[in-house]
Design a protein around this motif. Sequence first.
Motif, PDB file in Angstrom:
ATOM      1  N   LEU A  99       7.629  -1.155  -2.773  1.00  0.00           N
ATOM      2  CA  LEU A  99       6.231  -1.244  -2.374  1.00  0.00           C
ATOM      3  C   LEU A  99       6.197  -1.085  -0.857  1.00  0.00           C
ATOM      4  O   LEU A  99       6.509  -2.022  -0.121  1.00  0.00           O
ATOM      5  CB  LEU A  99       5.632  -2.583  -2.812  1.00  0.00           C
ATOM      6  CG  LEU A  99       5.628  -2.830  -4.330  1.00  0.00           C
ATOM      7  CD1 LEU A  99       5.182  -4.253  -4.634  1.00  0.00           C
ATOM      8  CD2 LEU A  99       4.732  -1.835  -5.036  1.00  0.00           C
ATOM      9  N   VAL A 100       5.856   0.104  -0.418  1.00  0.00           N
ATOM     10  CA  VAL A 100       5.931   0.446   1.002  1.00  0.00           C
ATOM     11  C   VAL A 100       4.637   0.048   1.695  1.00  0.00           C
ATOM     12  O   VAL A 100       3.544   0.483   1.304  1.00  0.00           O
ATOM     13  CB  VAL A 100       6.199   1.949   1.197  1.00  0.00           C
ATOM     14  CG1 VAL A 100       6.305   2.292   2.684  1.00  0.00           C
ATOM     15  CG2 VAL A 100       7.480   2.352   0.459  1.00  0.00           C
ATOM     16  N   GLU A 101       4.768  -0.775   2.701  1.00  0.00           N
ATOM     17  CA  GLU A 101       3.602  -1.348   3.381  1.00  0.00           C
ATOM     18  C   GLU A 101       2.661  -0.268   3.910  1.00  0.00           C
ATOM     19  O   GLU A 101       1.447  -0.343   3.711  1.00  0.00           O
ATOM     20  CB  GLU A 101       4.101  -2.238   4.523  1.00  0.00           C
ATOM     21  CG  GLU A 101       3.033  -3.030   5.209  1.00  0.00           C
ATOM     22  CD  GLU A 101       3.618  -3.947   6.270  1.00  0.00           C
ATOM     23  OE1 GLU A 101       3.368  -3.688   7.455  1.00  0.00           O
ATOM     24  OE2 GLU A 101       4.326  -4.904   5.898  1.00  0.00           O
ATOM     25  N   GLU A 102       3.202   0.727   4.574  1.00  0.00           N
ATOM     26  CA  GLU A 102       2.368   1.783   5.161  1.00  0.00           C
ATOM     27  C   GLU A 102       1.623   2.558   4.078  1.00  0.00           C
ATOM     28  O   GLU A 102       0.431   2.865   4.225  1.00  0.00           O
ATOM     29  CB  GLU A 102       3.237   2.729   5.981  1.00  0.00           C
ATOM     30  CG  GLU A 102       2.435   3.806   6.716  1.00  0.00           C
ATOM     31  CD  GLU A 102       3.328   4.672   7.593  1.00  0.00           C
ATOM     32  OE1 GLU A 102       2.793   5.617   8.209  1.00  0.00           O
ATOM     33  OE2 GLU A 102       4.546   4.417   7.669  1.00  0.00           O
ATOM     34  N   GLU A 103       2.302   2.878   2.990  1.00  0.00           N
ATOM     35  CA  GLU A 103       1.666   3.630   1.910  1.00  0.00           C
ATOM     36  C   GLU A 103       0.549   2.821   1.253  1.00  0.00           C
ATOM     37  O   GLU A 103      -0.514   3.358   0.932  1.00  0.00           O
ATOM     38  CB  GLU A 103       2.712   4.019   0.867  1.00  0.00           C
ATOM     39  CG  GLU A 103       3.737   5.031   1.369  1.00  0.00           C
ATOM     40  CD  GLU A 103       4.801   5.322   0.333  1.00  0.00           C
ATOM     41  OE1 GLU A 103       4.753   4.713  -0.769  1.00  0.00           O
ATOM     42  OE2 GLU A 103       5.682   6.154   0.612  1.00  0.00           O
ATOM     43  N   LEU A 104       0.805   1.537   1.049  1.00  0.00           N
ATOM     44  CA  LEU A 104      -0.225   0.690   0.438  1.00  0.00           C
ATOM     45  C   LEU A 104      -1.422   0.523   1.363  1.00  0.00           C
ATOM     46  O   LEU A 104      -2.569   0.471   0.904  1.00  0.00           O
ATOM     47  CB  LEU A 104       0.370  -0.677   0.098  1.00  0.00           C
ATOM     48  CG  LEU A 104       1.424  -0.686  -1.021  1.00  0.00           C
ATOM     49  CD1 LEU A 104       2.066  -2.058  -1.122  1.00  0.00           C
ATOM     50  CD2 LEU A 104       0.798  -0.298  -2.352  1.00  0.00           C
ATOM     51  N   HIS A 113      -1.725  -5.911   7.950  1.00  0.00           N
ATOM     52  CA  HIS A 113      -1.770  -7.376   7.881  1.00  0.00           C
ATOM     53  C   HIS A 113      -2.242  -7.828   6.506  1.00  0.00           C
ATOM     54  O   HIS A 113      -1.682  -8.770   5.924  1.00  0.00           O
ATOM     55  CB  HIS A 113      -2.693  -7.922   8.970  1.00  0.00           C
ATOM     56  CG  HIS A 113      -2.970  -9.392   8.864  1.00  0.00           C
ATOM     57  ND1 HIS A 113      -2.042 -10.353   9.217  1.00  0.00           N
ATOM     58  CD2 HIS A 113      -4.050 -10.069   8.385  1.00  0.00           C
ATOM     59  CE1 HIS A 113      -2.539 -11.554   8.986  1.00  0.00           C
ATOM     60  NE2 HIS A 113      -3.760 -11.417   8.486  1.00  0.00           N
ATOM     61  N   VAL A 114      -3.267  -7.163   5.965  1.00  0.00           N
ATOM     62  CA  VAL A 114      -3.781  -7.501   4.635  1.00  0.00           C
ATOM     63  C   VAL A 114      -2.716  -7.219   3.580  1.00  0.00           C
ATOM     64  O   VAL A 114      -2.514  -8.007   2.654  1.00  0.00           O
ATOM     65  CB  VAL A 114      -5.074  -6.706   4.340  1.00  0.00           C
ATOM     66  CG1 VAL A 114      -5.479  -6.862   2.874  1.00  0.00           C
ATOM     67  CG2 VAL A 114      -6.204  -7.175   5.238  1.00  0.00           C
ATOM     68  N   VAL A 115      -2.016  -6.101   3.713  1.00  0.00           N
ATOM     69  CA  VAL A 115      -0.964  -5.751   2.756  1.00  0.00           C
ATOM     70  C   VAL A 115       0.139  -6.802   2.788  1.00  0.00           C
ATOM     71  O   VAL A 115       0.628  -7.242   1.739  1.00  0.00           O
ATOM     72  CB  VAL A 115      -0.393  -4.352   3.047  1.00  0.00           C
ATOM     73  CG1 VAL A 115       0.839  -4.072   2.187  1.00  0.00           C
ATOM     74  CG2 VAL A 115      -1.453  -3.287   2.809  1.00  0.00           C
ATOM     75  N   ARG A 116       0.526  -7.232   3.988  1.00  0.00           N
ATOM     76  CA  ARG A 116       1.593  -8.242   4.099  1.00  0.00           C
ATOM     77  C   ARG A 116       1.166  -9.551   3.431  1.00  0.00           C
ATOM     78  O   ARG A 116       1.968 -10.214   2.760  1.00  0.00           O
ATOM     79  CB  ARG A 116       1.946  -8.479   5.571  1.00  0.00           C
ATOM     80  CG  ARG A 116       2.852  -7.394   6.154  1.00  0.00           C
ATOM     81  CD  ARG A 116       3.421  -7.823   7.494  1.00  0.00           C
ATOM     82  NE  ARG A 116       2.396  -7.892   8.526  1.00  0.00           N
ATOM     83  CZ  ARG A 116       2.036  -6.876   9.294  1.00  0.00           C
ATOM     84  NH1 ARG A 116       2.623  -5.686   9.142  1.00  0.00           N
ATOM     85  NH2 ARG A 116       1.109  -7.016  10.211  1.00  0.00           N
ATOM     86  N   ALA A 117      -0.102  -9.918   3.620  1.00  0.00           N
ATOM     87  CA  ALA A 117      -0.608 -11.143   2.986  1.00  0.00           C
ATOM     88  C   ALA A 117      -0.590 -10.998   1.467  1.00  0.00           C
ATOM     89  O   ALA A 117      -0.241 -11.939   0.741  1.00  0.00           O
ATOM     90  CB  ALA A 117      -2.026 -11.438   3.475  1.00  0.00           C
ATOM     91  N   ALA A 118      -0.963  -9.815   0.977  1.00  0.00           N
ATOM     92  CA  ALA A 118      -0.944  -9.570  -0.471  1.00  0.00           C
ATOM     93  C   ALA A 118       0.476  -9.640  -1.009  1.00  0.00           C
ATOM     94  O   ALA A 118       0.710 -10.199  -2.086  1.00  0.00           O
ATOM     95  CB  ALA A 118      -1.560  -8.204  -0.779  1.00  0.00           C
TER      96      ALA A 118
END
Length: 220
Positions: A32-37, A46-51
């Motif tokens: 699950l790649v942070e940039e792609e998500l 930041h939202v992706v990291r929290a998710a």
Amino acid sequence: MSQQSNQKSETEVVETIHEAIVFGRLRPRERLVEEELSEQFGVSRHVVRAAMSTLEQRGLVTRRPNRGVVVRDFSVEEVDELYEFRAILQAEAARRIPLPAPQELIEELQRIHAEYSDCVDRMDLKQTAALNNVFHETLFKASNNRFLAEAIETSWTRATAIRCYAIGDPVMLQQSREEHRSMIDALINQDRDGLVKACVSHIYPALEAYKRAHGGWNAR
């Protein structure tokens, strides 16, 4: 206002990825790649990291050295231990459900089962999965021990990446429907042993499907 918007976006990211794991669109060990998500959902990293943190707390993803976040997978030992734990919990809950069962419990399970059966016939997989959850939550809540019911729900969520191998299989859906019916019949007939057996055996078809997909190892 922006904080509320981010919170909503974080929830959407979590639930969308959770659903993708449930239905096998994301498989164990998939990255699950942070940039792609971030680009996919139109939210900040930041939202992706929290998710990802929320999904990690649910036991659905894990962090791997040099790989980042991946969909949770399990060793052979972890799979067997998780399912042994689930069997212990569900057997104990079944032993604690009062017999004769309250009529309102039986009627509620029958109502859920009827809706579930209709969704199985229509192959409405999303609603089938949702009603399957509701059926088990309703049944095990009747054990009258909230912590036992919560432990069952937590272990159910942790097994999502394993259970997904049974989603969409018409034969396994029919089997699941029959097993739900067996649980209701056991309540009606005040059959404690039958209820315990049905609640435990119900978890294993998905495990067997997962093991077959990974080469098999002492499948029950």
